[in-house]
Design an enzyme around this catalytic site. Sequence first.
Site, mmCIF file in Angstrom:
data_model
loop_
_atom_site.group_PDB
_atom_site.id
_atom_site.type_symbol
_atom_site.label_atom_id
_atom_site.label_comp_id
_atom_site.label_asym_id
_atom_site.label_seq_id
_atom_site.Cartn_x
_atom_site.Cartn_y
_atom_site.Cartn_z
ATOM 1 N N GLY A 146 1.019 -1.296 -0.118
ATOM 2 C CA GLY A 146 0.068 0.250 -0.102
ATOM 3 C C GLY A 146 0.917 1.171 0.118
ATOM 4 O O GLY A 146 2.014 1.068 -0.325
ATOM 5 N N GLY A 147 0.266 2.303 0.624
ATOM 6 C CA GLY A 147 1.203 3.589 0.558
ATOM 7 C C GLY A 147 2.336 3.368 1.210
ATOM 8 O O GLY A 147 3.156 4.340 0.949
ATOM 9 N N GLY A 192 24.997 11.285 -29.764
ATOM 10 C CA GLY A 192 24.591 11.976 -28.757
ATOM 11 C C GLY A 192 25.041 11.351 -27.441
ATOM 12 O O GLY A 192 25.663 12.041 -26.366
ATOM 13 N N ALA A 193 25.309 9.885 -27.432
ATOM 14 C CA ALA A 193 25.740 9.146 -26.472
ATOM 15 C C ALA A 193 27.184 9.651 -25.934
ATOM 16 O O ALA A 193 27.730 9.539 -24.793
ATOM 17 C CB ALA A 193 25.901 7.739 -26.572
HETATM 18 C C1 HXC Z 1 -3.146 -4.105 12.661
HETATM 19 C C2 HXC Z 1 -2.283 -6.018 11.887
HETATM 20 C C3 HXC Z 1 -2.166 -5.214 10.665
HETATM 21 C C4 HXC Z 1 -2.668 -3.984 10.341
HETATM 22 C C5 HXC Z 1 -1.365 -7.160 10.396
HETATM 23 N N1 HXC Z 1 -1.938 -7.243 11.918
HETATM 24 N N2 HXC Z 1 -1.447 -6.248 9.844
HETATM 25 N N3 HXC Z 1 -2.823 -5.123 12.842
HETATM 26 N N4 HXC Z 1 -3.234 -3.266 11.338
HETATM 27 N N5 HXC Z 1 -2.562 -3.343 9.329
HETATM 28 C C6 HXC Z 1 -1.754 -8.002 12.828
HETATM 29 C C7 HXC Z 1 -2.648 -9.195 12.522
HETATM 30 O O1 HXC Z 1 -3.833 -8.817 13.143
HETATM 31 C C8 HXC Z 1 -2.000 -10.169 13.450
HETATM 32 O O2 HXC Z 1 -2.314 -10.027 14.834
HETATM 33 C C9 HXC Z 1 -0.455 -9.982 13.059
HETATM 34 O O3 HXC Z 1 -0.303 -8.524 12.859
HETATM 35 C C10 HXC Z 1 -0.008 -10.808 12.132
HETATM 36 O O4 HXC Z 1 -0.622 -11.097 10.837
HETATM 37 P P1 HXC Z 1 -1.208 -12.255 10.209
HETATM 38 O O5 HXC Z 1 -2.448 -11.708 9.106
HETATM 39 O O6 HXC Z 1 -1.300 -13.103 11.234
HETATM 40 O O7 HXC Z 1 0.285 -12.387 9.505
HETATM 41 P P2 HXC Z 1 0.448 -13.067 8.176
HETATM 42 O O8 HXC Z 1 -0.605 -14.038 7.820
HETATM 43 O O9 HXC Z 1 1.755 -13.036 7.935
HETATM 44 O O10 HXC Z 1 -0.219 -12.006 7.143
HETATM 45 C C11 HXC Z 1 0.474 -10.732 6.918
HETATM 46 C C12 HXC Z 1 -0.336 -9.495 6.319
HETATM 47 C C13 HXC Z 1 -1.376 -9.619 6.635
HETATM 48 C C14 HXC Z 1 -0.026 -10.131 4.719
HETATM 49 C C15 HXC Z 1 0.501 -8.430 6.458
HETATM 50 O O11 HXC Z 1 -1.567 -9.247 8.186
HETATM 51 C C16 HXC Z 1 -2.483 -8.539 6.246
HETATM 52 O O12 HXC Z 1 -2.789 -8.442 5.039
HETATM 53 N N6 HXC Z 1 -2.592 -7.515 6.974
HETATM 54 C C17 HXC Z 1 -3.136 -6.192 6.478
HETATM 55 C C18 HXC Z 1 -2.452 -5.558 5.545
HETATM 56 C C19 HXC Z 1 -3.149 -4.250 5.017
HETATM 57 O O13 HXC Z 1 -4.269 -4.307 4.354
HETATM 58 N N7 HXC Z 1 -2.547 -3.243 5.496
HETATM 59 C C20 HXC Z 1 -3.353 -1.666 5.427
HETATM 60 C C21 HXC Z 1 -2.680 -1.423 4.055
HETATM 61 S S1 HXC Z 1 -2.787 0.202 3.449
HETATM 62 P P3 HXC Z 1 -2.218 -11.297 15.617
HETATM 63 O O14 HXC Z 1 -2.682 -10.499 17.079
HETATM 64 O O15 HXC Z 1 -3.271 -12.254 15.267
HETATM 65 O O16 HXC Z 1 -0.860 -11.695 15.851
HETATM 66 C C22 HXC Z 1 -1.518 0.903 3.963
HETATM 67 C C23 HXC Z 1 -1.848 2.397 3.786
HETATM 68 C C24 HXC Z 1 -0.549 3.217 4.079
HETATM 69 O O17 HXC Z 1 -0.904 0.483 4.831
HETATM 70 C C25 HXC Z 1 -0.858 4.453 3.770
HETATM 71 C C26 HXC Z 1 0.296 5.459 3.542
HETATM 72 C C27 HXC Z 1 0.094 6.536 3.287
#
Ligand code: HXC
Length: 510
Positions: free
Chosen positions: A169-170, A404-405
């Site tokens: 993501g971002g 040019g290079a």
């Molecule tokens: C809160 C999160 C989290 C998040 C993971 N966790 N991502 N908690 N916010 N964004 C937590 C899970 O709940 C879990 O907690 C632990 O971290 C591990 O995650 P798992 O899913 O069990 O691990 P895994 O199977 O390895 O998967 C990893 C992952 C997945 C692919 C990153 O967790 C995921 O898809 N997370 C969400 C990603 C996402 O959509 N993020 C927002 C993106 S947008 P527990 O307690 O069970 O251990 C973004 C915008 C930024 O980032 C913008 C900037 C301008």
Amino acid sequence: MKDILQELETRRADARMGGGQKRIDAQHARGKLTARERVELLLDEGSFEEYDMFVTHRCTDFGMEKNRPAGDGVVTGWGTINGRMVYVFSQDFTVLGGSVSATHAMKICKIMDMAMQNGAPVIGINDSGGARIQEGVDSLAGYGEVFQRNIMASGVVPQISVIMGPCAGGAVYSPAMTDFIFMVKDSSYMFVTGPDVVKTVTNEHVTAEELGGATTHTRKSSVADGAFENDVEALAEVRRLVDFLPLNNRQPAPVRPFFDDVDRLEESLDTLVPENANTPYDMKELILKLADEGDFYEIQEDFAKNIITGFIRLEGQTVGVVANQPMVLAGVLDIDSARKAARFVRFCDCFGIPILTLVDVPGFLPGTSQEYNGVIKHGAKLLFAYGEATVPKVTVITRKSYGGAYVVMASKHLRADVNYAWPTSEIAVMGAKGATEIIHRADLGDEDKIAAHAKEYEDRFANPFVAAERGFIDEVIQPRSTRKRVARAFAALRSKKQEMPWKKHDNIPL
Ligand code: HXC
């Protein structure tokens, strides 16, 4: 008193456990080190000074008030690499997936501010599920604060990103604005939208590794500068890179002790360029033979291999090398190679690293694909980068330097300081065959006449002497003496000062 001391140790021990043993084991089972193990490997033993170990998030939504781990998913502080100071943050995937809350971002911002103020590089180890979902816009605001600091720090202190897990993501835009990105094969990925979204929107079926793994980003997209087998190797290579770099834009790069004779003659270089002008040879051989102790740190080794970029040392001093590679596409300049080299040249210039350019270039790559994708603008990036660079610039033409290079590749006309050519150089508008076919079009079909014209053209231009007569080449040198000549040239340029006219900033073609 004893109780208070004991409490501190207990709190520290608790913070060091991150998300707990189960999650640490899961991290290890994936072949990944923990955030703290990474910091320990990156820095000199015992040098890490941690900050904000007890910071916790302030979120009270979704039951988060009951889950407030110390440190909030990122380990921050400073330490040394071979005695030189660096600031570091390392996201802890075992704590809420390393997700970024307002306070997590605040910790990162704190060390970035210190790094800028105190003039030391920032190394960010990324392993995060992205924005902390429970915090909503507070998390996004935190990212925004980090981004702004990436921009402010650009060109002030070196910024290095190491991707050792998810970065999606971002969130990708913070590493994207740093100077170098390194990734670990099979355990890291970077993408703006993941495989599921891609499937829904474009109906493409792709794995996370294919979409944004280390191989993809070092070979296809050029987002990353290097891919390593595992965390240990990646961190060791970051240490090696830091050794080449200055701490900030006001200090010179470190001078390392060297044990290699600066006058070393390399007779094998006299025969490096083959007799036949169309036979390739490996430009890396020249780079390795020039460098102190043959030590070369290559940047973007797997992308646009027709140009080579990286760091060497001469007399212990860091030098950035840009070199055409005749082994790949005859060393032609194209969109990818121009972009790759332009970014490298700009990095060197903003951190005061002298640039050595080794030239064997037949020109720009023709074709609709190149034109449609904007080779004009992308080629101009390299031209612009060389022309604006005020660091010492030394150029050696080994063979072809056409059209040019010729001008683009750090020619005299772009304020290169010392331009050398080997006797095997050919400096001309184009190769003899192409030139003859244009200026003697009427004789096309008469092979004898065309051959005679080509010979005449070659005799006149397929050498360095016309350019040397004009002073565009300062000296035609023996290939064997290149290390000595180049090192002396850079030595003479150590006090170089060159100004640009006042401007807010330039408008490099992006
Ligand atoms: C809160 C999160 C989290 C998040 C993971 N966790 N991502 N908690 N916010 N964004 C937590 C899970 O709940 C879990 O907690 C632990 O971290 C591990 O995650 P798992 O899913 O069990 O691990 P895994 O199977 O390895 O998967 C990893 C992952 C997945 C692919 C990153 O967790 C995921 O898809 N997370 C969400 C990603 C996402 O959509 N993020 C927002 C993106 S947008 P527990 O307690 O069970 O251990 C973004 C915008 C930024 O980032 C913008 C900037 C301008």
